[in-house]
Design a protein around this motif. Structure first.
Motif, PDB file in Angstrom:
ATOM      1  N   GLN A   1      42.400  27.011  61.485  1.00 25.73           N
ATOM      2  CA  GLN A   1      41.159  27.662  61.069  1.00 25.73           C
ATOM      3  C   GLN A   1      41.085  29.112  61.537  1.00 25.73           C
ATOM      4  OE1 GLN A   1      37.677  25.335  61.931  1.00 25.73           O
ATOM      5  NE2 GLN A   1      36.284  26.790  60.988  1.00 25.73           N
ATOM      6  N   LEU A   2      41.588  29.353  62.740  1.00 24.56           N
ATOM      7  CA  LEU A   2      41.515  30.709  63.284  1.00 24.56           C
ATOM      8  C   LEU A   2      42.307  31.676  62.415  1.00 24.56           C
ATOM      9  CD1 LEU A   2      40.135  32.082  65.612  1.00 24.56           C
ATOM     10  CD2 LEU A   2      42.161  31.694  67.005  1.00 24.56           C
ATOM     11  N   PHE A   3      43.482  31.221  61.950  1.00 26.58           N
ATOM     12  CA  PHE A   3      44.294  32.064  61.076  1.00 26.58           C
ATOM     13  C   PHE A   3      43.581  32.286  59.751  1.00 26.58           C
ATOM     14  CE2 PHE A   3      47.454  32.584  57.727  1.00 26.58           C
ATOM     15  CZ  PHE A   3      48.174  33.656  58.210  1.00 26.58           C
TER      16      PHE A   3
ATOM     17  N   GLU B   1      40.381  32.125  59.047  1.00 30.06           N
ATOM     18  CA  GLU B   1      39.197  32.979  59.191  1.00 30.06           C
ATOM     19  C   GLU B   1      39.588  34.432  59.419  1.00 30.06           C
ATOM     20  OE1 GLU B   1      35.586  31.566  61.244  1.00 30.06           O
ATOM     21  OE2 GLU B   1      36.819  29.913  61.929  1.00 30.06           O
ATOM     22  N   GLY B   2      40.619  34.627  60.240  1.00 26.66           N
ATOM     23  CA  GLY B   2      41.064  35.987  60.505  1.00 26.66           C
ATOM     24  C   GLY B   2      41.588  36.659  59.254  1.00 26.66           C
ATOM     25  N   LEU B   3      42.429  35.943  58.504  1.00 27.15           N
ATOM     26  CA  LEU B   3      42.974  36.506  57.267  1.00 27.15           C
ATOM     27  C   LEU B   3      41.859  36.760  56.262  1.00 27.15           C
ATOM     28  CD1 LEU B   3      45.424  37.374  55.714  1.00 27.15           C
ATOM     29  CD2 LEU B   3      45.779  35.008  54.988  1.00 27.15           C
TER      30      LEU B   3
ATOM     31  N   GLN C   1      38.759  37.558  56.923  1.00 27.43           N
ATOM     32  CA  GLN C   1      38.080  38.798  57.318  1.00 27.43           C
ATOM     33  C   GLN C   1      38.919  40.017  56.979  1.00 27.43           C
ATOM     34  OE1 GLN C   1      35.152  39.600  58.529  1.00 27.43           O
ATOM     35  NE2 GLN C   1      34.289  37.557  58.773  1.00 27.43           N
ATOM     36  N   ALA C   2      40.217  39.905  57.211  1.00 24.40           N
ATOM     37  CA  ALA C   2      41.095  41.040  56.970  1.00 24.40           C
ATOM     38  C   ALA C   2      41.121  41.390  55.480  1.00 24.40           C
ATOM     39  CB  ALA C   2      42.505  40.732  57.469  1.00 24.40           C
TER      40      ALA C   2
ATOM     41  N   ALA D   1      38.777  40.627  53.352  1.00 26.38           N
ATOM     42  CA  ALA D   1      37.436  41.081  52.978  1.00 26.38           C
ATOM     43  C   ALA D   1      37.252  42.556  53.317  1.00 26.38           C
ATOM     44  CB  ALA D   1      36.369  40.247  53.677  1.00 26.38           C
TER      45      ALA D   1
END
Lengths: 210, 210
Positions: A11-13, A15-17, A19-20, A22
């Motif tokens: 999930q962390l990956f 969510e991070g991707l 955001q990136a 976006a």
DNA sequence: TTGGTCATGAGGCTGACGACCTATACGGGC
DNA sequence: GCCCGTATAGGTCGTCAGCCTCATGACCAA
């Protein structure tokens, strides 16, 4: 705006991707799935231009999902281990990267596969050249016609330099010229004042508020 | 603003997490390193309140880096595999998560370890309770004193509703009241007009331009 | 009861903003 | 040579934004 879905059980990956992507002006993540079957179900109800898929997911078979959706939605495989490239190609993936790839390259690949390229068919220089062609984000129609000077005005505006006097001082031009540029910006971005222009500039990625 | 450094040899993960933390109003990534030794070197020239470290890095020993920096900079270990928790604790890490953790939980952990908590000493309910205490971002001093109504005005402003008339219509109050709220906002955020207020609202995460 | 904050509302003043028009200089294209 | 877009600058004019002070009712706490 390119709509992207992400399939990754970390999930962390995801969510991070998300955001990136976006933060880029021309991509947006419209959904994430923790497994292959979830990805298939997601795409059934949420259309997207491209899917980013991790092959190693706890909840399901990524390769099988690619076989199911690859014909309608191009798939970019992003995985920890690189030995699965051949299997990904066989299943119909359009591109293959390790998670060590820079974000800019993934973004270029997203634009390339949306444009119809099959990056897995390319090798070496052809691949580099194709990605180089898609380094720049496709800006909104309005933003695309902005001149260099108008962009500079917008960047200052998005940094909180709002008064005509300060804008003129920052650009070393007269206040009259600043007003002319602003009027041109309002017209091109279809806004009516500098507040809306600043918000739009940030949204388009022309400038960051930080 | 909590300054974070990330050590991970998967650039895509590091960039994605960096963007995700930058999108939060109280965290900012000030550097990334692809290996343990690089992390130690990075922290020597770039102070940070917390380090997020992946143990499995190609370029160097993550555990050794934690031993070197753990005394001065709290370390949150984020890794693919969960069997290293004991070793991370022994090396002096303050917290341990798999990459399957939601971003919100990592953000809460960042705030908790910066506040001095050792999450690895906690178990079960104690851990959940501690993280729950740090779910909310610490807003800037100015933003913290904004009233609910002032925040609503800012959210509209950051969405491009800039004229007094439209703001009044959107909030079902008179234009005079809108002006009064705006004056109060300008004072609290130390800005002088609604354009700067909109930029600041986006920067603080009070509203998103999208 | 008193005092504080918050949301609401108002009048008046000054200066800035945005709309519209004109003008010059410098490019590149046809 | 001529046209068009860009950057520069000036002028006018009406509207609106921002600042000042003041007032009211609701709510809450000392």
């Amino acid at each position: 705006m390119i709509r992207v879905v992400i399939a990754d059980d970390h999930q962390l990956f995801a969510e991070g991707l998300s955001q990136a992507l976006a933060a880029l002006p021309d991509t947006r993540v419209v959904g994430t799935a923790p497994s292959g079957p979830d990805l298939v179900a997601l795409l059934a109800r949420q259309p997207a231009e491209v899917a980013i898929v991790d092959l190693e997911m706890a909840g399901g078979d990524g390769l099988q999902a690619i076989r199911q959706i690859g014909a309608t939605t191009p798939v970019i495989v992003v995985t920890m281990h690189t030995q699965m490239a051949a299997a990904a190609a066989e299943a119909g993936a359009a591109a293959f990267f390790s998670k060590g790839v820079p974000l800019a390259q993934l973004a270029a690949a997203i634009r390339a596969v949306v444009a119809g390229h099959k990056l897995l068919d390319l090798r070496g220089e052809d691949l580099s050249a194709t990605l180089a062609d898609y380094q720049q984000p496709e800006l909104d129609p309005g933003a695309a016609s902005l001149t260099q000077r108008e962009i500079e005005v917008l960047q200052l505006l998005a940094k909180g330099v709002s008064s005509t006097e300060e804008l003129a001082d920052g650009l070393f031009i007269s206040q009259k010229t600043v007003k002319n540029h602003l009027a041109s910006i309002f017209s091109k971005l279809a806004v009516s004042d500098r507040t809306q222009a600043a918000v739009e500039a940030i949204r388009l990625g022309l400038a960051k508020p930080h």
